[in-house]
Scaffold this motif. Structure first.
Motif, PDB file in Angstrom:
ATOM      1  N   ASP A 253       0.813  -1.217   0.000  1.00 25.83           N
ATOM      2  CA  ASP A 253       0.000   0.000   0.000  1.00 25.83           C
ATOM      3  C   ASP A 253       0.848   1.270   0.000  1.00 25.83           C
ATOM      4  OD1 ASP A 253       1.007  -0.487   2.527  1.00 25.83           O
ATOM      5  OD2 ASP A 253      -0.757   0.313   3.569  1.00 25.83           O
ATOM      6  N   LEU A 254       2.176   1.148  -0.031  1.00 24.44           N
ATOM      7  CA  LEU A 254       3.035   2.326  -0.025  1.00 24.44           C
ATOM      8  C   LEU A 254       2.792   3.125  -1.309  1.00 24.44           C
ATOM      9  CD1 LEU A 254       5.393   3.675   1.598  1.00 24.44           C
ATOM     10  CD2 LEU A 254       6.941   2.513   0.016  1.00 24.44           C
ATOM     11  N   PRO A 255       2.431   4.409  -1.209  1.00 20.64           N
ATOM     12  CA  PRO A 255       2.109   5.170  -2.421  1.00 20.64           C
ATOM     13  C   PRO A 255       3.357   5.491  -3.242  1.00 20.64           C
ATOM     14  CG  PRO A 255       2.050   6.610  -0.495  1.00 20.64           C
ATOM     15  CD  PRO A 255       2.240   5.207   0.025  1.00 20.64           C
ATOM     16  N   TYR A 256       3.169   5.647  -4.532  1.00 23.09           N
ATOM     17  CA  TYR A 256       4.260   6.027  -5.431  1.00 23.09           C
ATOM     18  C   TYR A 256       3.623   6.568  -6.698  1.00 23.09           C
ATOM     19  CZ  TYR A 256       3.218   1.987  -8.332  1.00 23.09           C
ATOM     20  OH  TYR A 256       2.583   1.088  -9.148  1.00 23.09           O
ATOM     21  N   SER A 257       4.439   7.175  -7.558  1.00 19.97           N
ATOM     22  CA  SER A 257       3.920   7.640  -8.839  1.00 19.97           C
ATOM     23  C   SER A 257       4.979   7.594  -9.919  1.00 19.97           C
ATOM     24  CB  SER A 257       3.340   9.055  -8.725  1.00 19.97           C
ATOM     25  OG  SER A 257       2.812   9.487  -9.957  1.00 19.97           O
ATOM     26  N   CYS A 258       5.947   8.535  -9.900  1.00 14.31           N
ATOM     27  CA  CYS A 258       6.787   8.743 -11.079  1.00 14.31           C
ATOM     28  C   CYS A 258       7.944   7.765 -11.216  1.00 14.31           C
ATOM     29  CB  CYS A 258       7.329  10.169 -11.091  1.00 14.31           C
ATOM     30  SG  CYS A 258       8.631  10.478  -9.842  1.00 14.31           S
ATOM     31  N   HIS A 259       8.404   7.144 -10.130  1.00 15.40           N
ATOM     32  CA  HIS A 259       9.562   6.240 -10.141  1.00 15.40           C
ATOM     33  C   HIS A 259      10.859   6.951 -10.512  1.00 15.40           C
ATOM     34  CE1 HIS A 259       8.066   2.191  -9.363  1.00 15.40           C
ATOM     35  NE2 HIS A 259       7.047   2.425 -10.155  1.00 15.40           N
TER      36      HIS A 259
ATOM     37  N   GLY B 253      12.112  10.065  -8.792  1.00 14.07           N
ATOM     38  CA  GLY B 253      12.565  11.077  -7.850  1.00 14.07           C
ATOM     39  C   GLY B 253      12.082  12.460  -8.202  1.00 14.07           C
ATOM     40  N   PHE B 254      10.919  12.522  -8.840  1.00 19.91           N
ATOM     41  CA  PHE B 254      10.413  13.781  -9.375  1.00 19.91           C
ATOM     42  C   PHE B 254       9.230  14.320  -8.579  1.00 19.91           C
ATOM     43  CE2 PHE B 254       9.989  16.692 -12.946  1.00 19.91           C
ATOM     44  CZ  PHE B 254       8.647  16.988 -12.984  1.00 19.91           C
ATOM     45  N   CYS B 255       8.296  13.440  -8.197  1.00 16.79           N
ATOM     46  CA  CYS B 255       7.028  13.921  -7.649  1.00 16.79           C
ATOM     47  C   CYS B 255       6.987  13.961  -6.126  1.00 16.79           C
ATOM     48  CB  CYS B 255       5.877  13.066  -8.164  1.00 16.79           C
ATOM     49  SG  CYS B 255       5.871  11.362  -7.542  1.00 16.79           S
ATOM     50  N   GLY B 256       7.736  13.109  -5.448  1.00 19.50           N
ATOM     51  CA  GLY B 256       7.731  13.094  -3.990  1.00 19.50           C
ATOM     52  C   GLY B 256       6.661  12.229  -3.369  1.00 19.50           C
ATOM     53  N   THR B 257       5.861  11.522  -4.177  1.00 17.52           N
ATOM     54  CA  THR B 257       4.744  10.735  -3.643  1.00 17.52           C
ATOM     55  C   THR B 257       5.199   9.640  -2.691  1.00 17.52           C
ATOM     56  OG1 THR B 257       3.482  11.160  -5.665  1.00 17.52           O
ATOM     57  CG2 THR B 257       2.750   9.327  -4.291  1.00 17.52           C
ATOM     58  N   CYS B 258       6.334   9.002  -2.971  1.00 19.14           N
ATOM     59  CA  CYS B 258       6.761   7.837  -2.194  1.00 19.14           C
ATOM     60  C   CYS B 258       7.590   8.204  -0.962  1.00 19.14           C
ATOM     61  CB  CYS B 258       7.559   6.878  -3.081  1.00 19.14           C
ATOM     62  SG  CYS B 258       9.159   7.533  -3.631  1.00 19.14           S
ATOM     63  N   GLN B 259       7.614   9.450  -0.581  1.00 13.82           N
ATOM     64  CA  GLN B 259       8.508   9.910   0.499  1.00 13.82           C
ATOM     65  C   GLN B 259       8.304   9.113   1.790  1.00 13.82           C
ATOM     66  OE1 GLN B 259       8.885  14.181   1.024  1.00 13.82           O
ATOM     67  NE2 GLN B 259       8.961  13.945   3.244  1.00 13.82           N
ATOM     68  N   VAL B 260       9.418   8.701   2.384  1.00 11.60           N
ATOM     69  CA  VAL B 260       9.414   8.024   3.684  1.00 11.60           C
ATOM     70  C   VAL B 260      10.361   8.781   4.607  1.00 11.60           C
ATOM     71  CG1 VAL B 260       8.850   5.762   2.712  1.00 11.60           C
ATOM     72  CG2 VAL B 260      11.246   6.437   2.960  1.00 11.60           C
ATOM     73  N   ARG B 261      10.345   8.389   5.884  1.00 11.66           N
ATOM     74  CA  ARG B 261      11.187   9.073   6.868  1.00 11.66           C
ATOM     75  C   ARG B 261      12.340   8.165   7.285  1.00 11.66           C
ATOM     76  NH1 ARG B 261      10.874  13.543   9.641  1.00 11.66           N
ATOM     77  NH2 ARG B 261      11.898  13.773  11.661  1.00 11.66           N
TER      78      ARG B 261
ATOM     79  N   LEU C  90      13.386   9.599  -0.720  1.00 10.52           N
ATOM     80  CA  LEU C  90      12.556   9.081  -1.799  1.00 10.52           C
ATOM     81  C   LEU C  90      13.131   7.732  -2.248  1.00 10.52           C
ATOM     82  CD1 LEU C  90      11.802  12.261  -3.956  1.00 10.52           C
ATOM     83  CD2 LEU C  90      10.579  11.341  -1.966  1.00 10.52           C
ATOM     84  N   PRO C  91      12.525   6.632  -1.838  1.00 11.51           N
ATOM     85  CA  PRO C  91      13.106   5.311  -2.106  1.00 11.51           C
ATOM     86  C   PRO C  91      13.007   4.872  -3.558  1.00 11.51           C
ATOM     87  CG  PRO C  91      10.978   5.075  -1.041  1.00 11.51           C
ATOM     88  CD  PRO C  91      11.303   6.543  -1.015  1.00 11.51           C
ATOM     89  N   CYS C  92      12.304   5.602  -4.398  1.00  6.25           N
ATOM     90  CA  CYS C  92      12.217   5.193  -5.802  1.00  6.25           C
ATOM     91  C   CYS C  92      13.561   5.305  -6.505  1.00  6.25           C
ATOM     92  CB  CYS C  92      11.160   6.006  -6.543  1.00  6.25           C
ATOM     93  SG  CYS C  92      11.469   7.781  -6.617  1.00  6.25           S
TER      94      CYS C  92
END
Length: 359
Positions: A303-309, A311-319, A343-345
C-alpha cells in the motif's frame, strides 16, 4: 556513454538524465505551483499556504487505440483551468487514493478541458487499470496543478521522436511547432497501427512532416536512422521507453540539443546492494544492486504510495531514522533531507549500509 559508437537499434545501454535533472531543478525553483517560493521567505513571515487540490470531473471517455483510453477532464463548477505549456504533466489522485502522473496532450489554448491518454499496463501498480476499469463520465477526482519538467523551447528546427504512449507530451509540441511556423518533423513508433493513438490528428497538422513506423510493417526502428531524419541543426525531443531513450541519447551527435522524458523508471546506474530495516525492531529487507528500494519496500508494504519512479514527484517519500543515504532525487531540498526525508524510488545507500525507516 559512447556518443561515437551508437547502438544498432533502440535497445542500447542507458545514460544519465543530465539535461532532465538540470531542467527539473530549474522548474522546481521557478514554478510556484510546486509548493516552493520563488525567493526565500523573509524571517518572521507566516508560511505560504499550500495550493489546494484542483477538483476535476470526467466529461468524456474514449477508447482511441488498443488498450489506450482518452479522458477529458474539466472543473465540475465550470471554472477555467490553470494554464499549461507543451510537455506539462498532471498529477492525478484517483478515487482509490493512488497518485499518478499523466502528460497533458490537448491544446494549451483550451482552458476549459484537460486531455490525457492512458495505456493499460498489465503488470503496473494498478493506476492504469483503475482508470480503464473504474473511471467513467461524471466521476470526480483531484489533481495538482500542471508542472513541466519537459518544456518545449521552440527552437527553429526540431525533431520529435515518440515511442508508444510517449506521443502524449509530443503532440502539443507538434501543434505548437506548426503554429509558430518552425521546421519540425515527428516520428511515432509502435508495435502496430492499432496500438498508436492520434495518428489522424498528427497527419492533420501536416502529413509531410509526420511519419508513423510500426514494428510489424517496418521492423524495429534504428536510433541512428531516426535521428538522421532531423532537419539541419535541429533540437531533438524524445519520449518513450527506457531502451529507446538510451539509444537516441547515444545516436545524437555531441553538442546537439537533446530533450527527453521517460514514462517509466530509469535504469539503475552504479547500484550496490544495501539493506532497509522497517523501524528499530522491524524486518530487514535486502536491496539488490539492480533493484530500487521502492520495489523492495512495496513487496513488504504493497500500500506504499508512489507515482513517477524518477525522484520527481515526492509521492513515495518516507522518513529515515538512521543510516547514510545516497539521495538521487530531484525533489527534496537540503532542509528536507536533513529532516530525514527520503525518496526510495531512486535513492540508495553505500554497499553494506542499512537504512532504518520509520514505517
Amino acid at each position: 556513454m559512447d556518443l561515437l559508437n551508437p547502438p544498432p537499434d533502440l535497445y542500447g545501454r542507458p545514460g544519465p538524465d543530465r539535461f532532465l535533472r538540470r531542467l527539473t531543478a530549474f522548474s522546481d525553483w521557478y514554478n510556484p505551483s510546486l509548493g516552493r517560493p520563488l525567493l526565500r521567505r523573509r524571517p518572521g513571515l507566516p508560511p505560504a499556504r499550500p495550493t489546494p487540490p484542483l477538483p476535476l470531473a470526467v466529461t468524456r471517455r474514449t477508447e482511441i487505440a488498443t488498450d489506450v483510453v482518452e479522458l477529458h477532464l474539466a472543473s465540475p463548477f465550470g471554472d477555467e483551468l490553470p494554464a499549461w505549456q507543451p510537455g506539462a504533466r498532471l498529477l492525478l489522485t484517483l478515487p482509490s487514493g493512488r497518485e499518478r502522473h499523466y502528460s497533458l496532450c490537448g491544446d494549451p489554448a483550451d482552458l476549459a478541458t484537460y486531455r490525457i491518454a492512458v495505456r493499460r499496463v498489465a503488470d503496473g501498480g494498478g493506476g492504469s487499470a483503475e482508470i480503464h476499469d473504474s473511471l467513467h463520465v461524471g466521476n470526480r477526482l483531484t489533481a495538482r496543478r500542471p508542472r513541466n519538467g519537459f518544456a518545449f523551447c521552440g527552437e527553429p528546427a526540431v525533431l520529435l521522436l515518440a515511442g508508444g504512449i510517449g506521443i502524449t507530451p509530443l503532440l502539443p509540441m507538434a501543434r505548437e511547432a506548426q503554429r509558430r511556423g518552425l521546421d519540425w518533423r515527428l516520428v511515432h513508433t509502435g508495435r502496430d497501427a492499432a496500438s498508436m493513438p492520434y495518428g489522424d490528428e498528427l497527419r492533420a497538422l501536416d502529413p509531410r512532416r509526420v511519419e508513423l513506423l510500426t514494428d510489424d510493417r517496418d521492423g524495429t526502428p534504428d536510433a541512428t536512422e531516426l535521428v538522421a531524419r532531423a532537419p539541419k541543426g535541429a533540437a531533438v525531443y524524445c519520449c518513450g521507453p527506457a531502451p529507446m531513450l538510451a539509444a537516441v541519447q547515444a545516436a545524437v551527435a555531441p553538442g546537439a540539443a537533446l530533450h527527453f522524458e521517460r514514462f517509466g523508471a530509469a535504469p539503475i546506474l552504479d547500484g550496490r546492494p544495501f539493506a532497509l530495516q522497517l523501524g528499530e525492531d522491524g524486518p530487514r529487507l535486502e536491496v539488490p544492486a539492480d533493484r530500487s528500494a521502492l520495489d523492495v519496500l512495496r513487496e513488504q508494504r504493497p500500500d506504499l504510495p508512489y507515482s513517477c519512479h524518477q525522484g520527481f514527484c515526492g509521492t513515495c517519500q518516507v522518513r529515515l531514522r538512521s543510516g547514510t543515504p545516497e539521495h538521487r532525487d530531484r525533489r527534496l531540498t537540503e532542509e528536507d533531507r536533513a529532516a530525514g526525508a527520503l525518496l526510495p524510488c531512486v535513492s540508495r545507500a553505500p554497499e553494506g549500509e542499512t537504512l532504518v525507516l520509520d514505517l
